[in-house]
Enzyme design. Structure first.
Site, mmCIF file in Angstrom:
data_model
loop_
_atom_site.group_PDB
_atom_site.id
_atom_site.type_symbol
_atom_site.label_atom_id
_atom_site.label_comp_id
_atom_site.label_asym_id
_atom_site.label_seq_id
_atom_site.Cartn_x
_atom_site.Cartn_y
_atom_site.Cartn_z
ATOM 1 N N TYR A 53 0.829 -1.219 0.000
ATOM 2 C CA TYR A 53 0.000 0.000 0.000
ATOM 3 C C TYR A 53 0.858 1.261 0.000
ATOM 4 O O TYR A 53 0.445 2.284 -0.545
ATOM 5 C CB TYR A 53 -1.013 -0.030 1.165
ATOM 6 C CG TYR A 53 -2.111 -1.023 0.866
ATOM 7 C CD1 TYR A 53 -3.112 -0.719 -0.051
ATOM 8 C CD2 TYR A 53 -2.105 -2.299 1.420
ATOM 9 C CE1 TYR A 53 -4.093 -1.646 -0.380
ATOM 10 C CE2 TYR A 53 -3.079 -3.239 1.099
ATOM 11 C CZ TYR A 53 -4.066 -2.901 0.195
ATOM 12 O OH TYR A 53 -5.028 -3.819 -0.147
ATOM 13 N N ARG A 56 1.399 1.895 -3.582
ATOM 14 C CA ARG A 56 0.172 2.415 -4.220
ATOM 15 C C ARG A 56 0.004 3.908 -3.891
ATOM 16 O O ARG A 56 -0.351 4.715 -4.719
ATOM 17 C CB ARG A 56 -1.078 1.672 -3.732
ATOM 18 C CG ARG A 56 -1.070 0.163 -3.801
ATOM 19 C CD ARG A 56 -1.586 -0.333 -5.126
ATOM 20 N NE ARG A 56 -0.580 -0.227 -6.170
ATOM 21 C CZ ARG A 56 0.506 -1.024 -6.271
ATOM 22 N NH1 ARG A 56 0.754 -1.957 -5.392
ATOM 23 N NH2 ARG A 56 1.363 -0.857 -7.253
ATOM 24 N N ASN A 87 -12.858 2.054 -5.631
ATOM 25 C CA ASN A 87 -11.452 2.477 -5.707
ATOM 26 C C ASN A 87 -10.992 3.092 -4.395
ATOM 27 O O ASN A 87 -11.740 3.804 -3.725
ATOM 28 C CB ASN A 87 -11.262 3.490 -6.840
ATOM 29 C CG ASN A 87 -11.595 2.887 -8.188
ATOM 30 O OD1 ASN A 87 -11.675 1.663 -8.299
ATOM 31 N ND2 ASN A 87 -11.783 3.714 -9.192
ATOM 32 N N VAL A 88 -9.718 2.844 -4.095
ATOM 33 C CA VAL A 88 -9.142 3.415 -2.879
ATOM 34 C C VAL A 88 -8.320 4.666 -3.203
ATOM 35 O O VAL A 88 -7.751 5.295 -2.308
ATOM 36 C CB VAL A 88 -8.298 2.365 -2.108
ATOM 37 C CG1 VAL A 88 -9.197 1.218 -1.647
ATOM 38 C CG2 VAL A 88 -7.132 1.829 -2.934
ATOM 39 N N ASP A 89 -8.257 5.032 -4.481
ATOM 40 C CA ASP A 89 -7.570 6.279 -4.847
ATOM 41 C C ASP A 89 -8.464 7.480 -4.514
ATOM 42 O O ASP A 89 -9.629 7.316 -4.124
ATOM 43 C CB ASP A 89 -7.141 6.256 -6.336
ATOM 44 C CG ASP A 89 -8.332 6.277 -7.306
ATOM 45 O OD1 ASP A 89 -9.220 7.140 -7.146
ATOM 46 O OD2 ASP A 89 -8.362 5.445 -8.238
ATOM 47 N N HIS A 104 -14.355 0.395 -0.392
ATOM 48 C CA HIS A 104 -13.196 -0.415 -0.007
ATOM 49 C C HIS A 104 -12.109 0.395 0.705
ATOM 50 O O HIS A 104 -10.963 -0.026 0.748
ATOM 51 C CB HIS A 104 -12.615 -1.123 -1.246
ATOM 52 C CG HIS A 104 -13.541 -2.173 -1.802
ATOM 53 N ND1 HIS A 104 -13.418 -2.703 -3.068
ATOM 54 C CD2 HIS A 104 -14.611 -2.798 -1.241
ATOM 55 C CE1 HIS A 104 -14.375 -3.603 -3.259
ATOM 56 N NE2 HIS A 104 -15.115 -3.669 -2.186
ATOM 57 N N SER A 172 -15.150 -4.920 -13.113
ATOM 58 C CA SER A 172 -15.393 -6.262 -13.671
ATOM 59 C C SER A 172 -16.605 -6.909 -13.012
ATOM 60 O O SER A 172 -17.024 -7.984 -13.419
ATOM 61 C CB SER A 172 -14.160 -7.139 -13.449
ATOM 62 O OG SER A 172 -13.915 -7.292 -12.056
HETATM 63 P P1 OAD Z 1 -11.011 -5.114 -11.908
HETATM 64 O O1 OAD Z 1 -9.549 -5.060 -12.181
HETATM 65 O O2 OAD Z 1 -11.593 -6.396 -11.450
HETATM 66 O O3 OAD Z 1 -11.816 -4.685 -13.214
HETATM 67 C C1 OAD Z 1 -11.468 -3.534 -13.929
HETATM 68 C C2 OAD Z 1 -12.454 -3.354 -15.038
HETATM 69 O O4 OAD Z 1 -12.111 -2.155 -15.705
HETATM 70 C C3 OAD Z 1 -12.448 -4.470 -16.092
HETATM 71 O O5 OAD Z 1 -13.779 -4.893 -16.331
HETATM 72 C C4 OAD Z 1 -11.860 -3.800 -17.331
HETATM 73 O O6 OAD Z 1 -12.452 -4.285 -18.523
HETATM 74 C C5 OAD Z 1 -12.238 -2.353 -17.098
HETATM 75 N N1 OAD Z 1 -11.353 -1.372 -17.749
HETATM 76 C C6 OAD Z 1 -10.044 -1.484 -18.071
HETATM 77 N N2 OAD Z 1 -9.600 -0.345 -18.626
HETATM 78 C C7 OAD Z 1 -10.663 0.518 -18.651
HETATM 79 C C8 OAD Z 1 -10.849 1.873 -19.096
HETATM 80 N N3 OAD Z 1 -9.854 2.583 -19.626
HETATM 81 N N4 OAD Z 1 -12.078 2.402 -18.947
HETATM 82 C C9 OAD Z 1 -13.096 1.713 -18.397
HETATM 83 N N5 OAD Z 1 -12.975 0.443 -17.974
HETATM 84 C C10 OAD Z 1 -11.777 -0.148 -18.096
HETATM 85 O O7 OAD Z 1 -11.328 -3.907 -10.889
HETATM 86 P P2 OAD Z 1 -12.596 -3.702 -9.929
HETATM 87 O O8 OAD Z 1 -13.827 -4.242 -10.553
HETATM 88 O O9 OAD Z 1 -12.582 -2.290 -9.493
HETATM 89 O O10 OAD Z 1 -10.640 -4.655 -3.903
HETATM 90 O O11 OAD Z 1 -12.160 -4.615 -8.722
HETATM 91 C C11 OAD Z 1 -12.958 -4.684 -7.582
HETATM 92 C C12 OAD Z 1 -12.110 -4.891 -6.368
HETATM 93 O O12 OAD Z 1 -11.226 -5.997 -6.560
HETATM 94 C C13 OAD Z 1 -11.179 -3.752 -6.045
HETATM 95 O O13 OAD Z 1 -11.804 -2.723 -5.328
HETATM 96 C C14 OAD Z 1 -10.110 -4.403 -5.214
HETATM 97 C C15 OAD Z 1 -9.925 -5.667 -6.018
HETATM 98 O O14 OAD Z 1 -9.476 -6.785 -5.332
HETATM 99 C C16 OAD Z 1 -9.809 -4.826 -2.876
HETATM 100 O O15 OAD Z 1 -8.596 -4.830 -2.973
HETATM 101 C C17 OAD Z 1 -10.510 -5.024 -1.556
#
Ligand code: OAD
Length: 230
Positions: A53, A56, A87-89, A104, A172
């Protein structure tokens, strides 16, 4: 003003230069998720978790909000917008959004391992083993790890339930309970899904799929919102 609940994930910050988690170049390709982002990982090797972290946080200082974050802020001129982010940003804050729920946690905040209610702002500084609160208890990132409860879930579910319009951007939809929030929405309201890749849209009715990156996708959504839903 109509209410919009916007659910965002790592993809909205990708064009700012922050890696997503599950894409081919994502963070979980380089790190074992359970080692660095779970409560078990923290007990096993807290230094590894702090270093992850710290890295990050250091990177966050070097990046900027992109057009997608900024358009979500501008939409506050026309709609009552609540951003519910995984997002944590802090890029939504830095773009100016005023109503943000961090499901998160937040990278720029820490708390002691003994008291989850007293949260300290540390900005972009590192925390290390031996850094403590006033009572001498070790500090940890203010992040919701796998295996922990999601304290902001009910507040987020309420916002989704009250919304007139939903937008789901750059996630995702793999991680629950965040991915299930959309199920709290009112029946039949418009839902926008912005993602350049295929994600499971749960057979949502009245869905507008914008299969694009966040910057161009959110701009298209803004135009439709202003044209059709003001
Ligand atoms: P993911 O990495 O699972 O998914 C990212 C999504 O963003 C994917 O569906 C990509 O297709 C999409 N993507 C990529 N580039 C993009 C762009 N330029 N514009 C729009 N979409 C784009 O990330 P999250 O779904 O946020 O939690 O993940 C959920 C959680 O899993 C996070 O908060 C984190 C992680 O483990 C913890 O760490 C607790």
């Amino acid at each position: 003003m109509k209410k919009i609940a916007v659910l965002t994930g790592a993809g909205i910050s990708a064009e700012s230069g922050i890696s997503t988690f599950r894409d081919s170049d994502g963070l979980w390709e380089q790190h074992n998720v359970m080692d660095v982002a779970s409560i078990e990982g923290w007990y096993k090797n807290p230094k590894l978790v702090l270093d992850f972290y710290n890295e990050r946080r250091k990177q966050l200082e070097t990046v900027e909000p992109n057009a997608a974050h900024k358009i979500l802020h501008e939409l506050e001129n026309h709609f009552n917008v609540c951003v519910i982010t995984q997002n944590v940003d802090n890029l939504h804050e830095r773009a100016g959004s005023t109503n943000i729920i961090h499901l998160h946690g937040e990278l720029t905040k820490v708390r002691s391992i003994a008291d989850e209610d007293t949260v300290y702002d540390i900005g972009y500084k590192a925390i290390n083993i031996g850094d403590t609160d006033k009572s001498g208890v070790q500090l940890r990132p203010h992040i919701v790890w796998f295996g922990e409860a999601v304290p902001m879930l009910n507040a987020a579910a309420d916002k989704v339930a009250q919304a007139d319009i939903i937008a789901i951007i750059g996630t995702s939809l793999n991680v629950y309970p965040a991915a299930g929030l959309v199920n709290y929405k009112k029946n039949g309201i418009p839902v926008f899904l912005i993602n350049p890749n295929d994600v499971n849209p749960f057979h949502i009715q009245n869905l507008t799929l914008i299969q694009e990156k966040a910057t161009t996708g959110v701009e298209k959504m803004r135009n439709i919102l202003i044209e059709k839903y003001l």
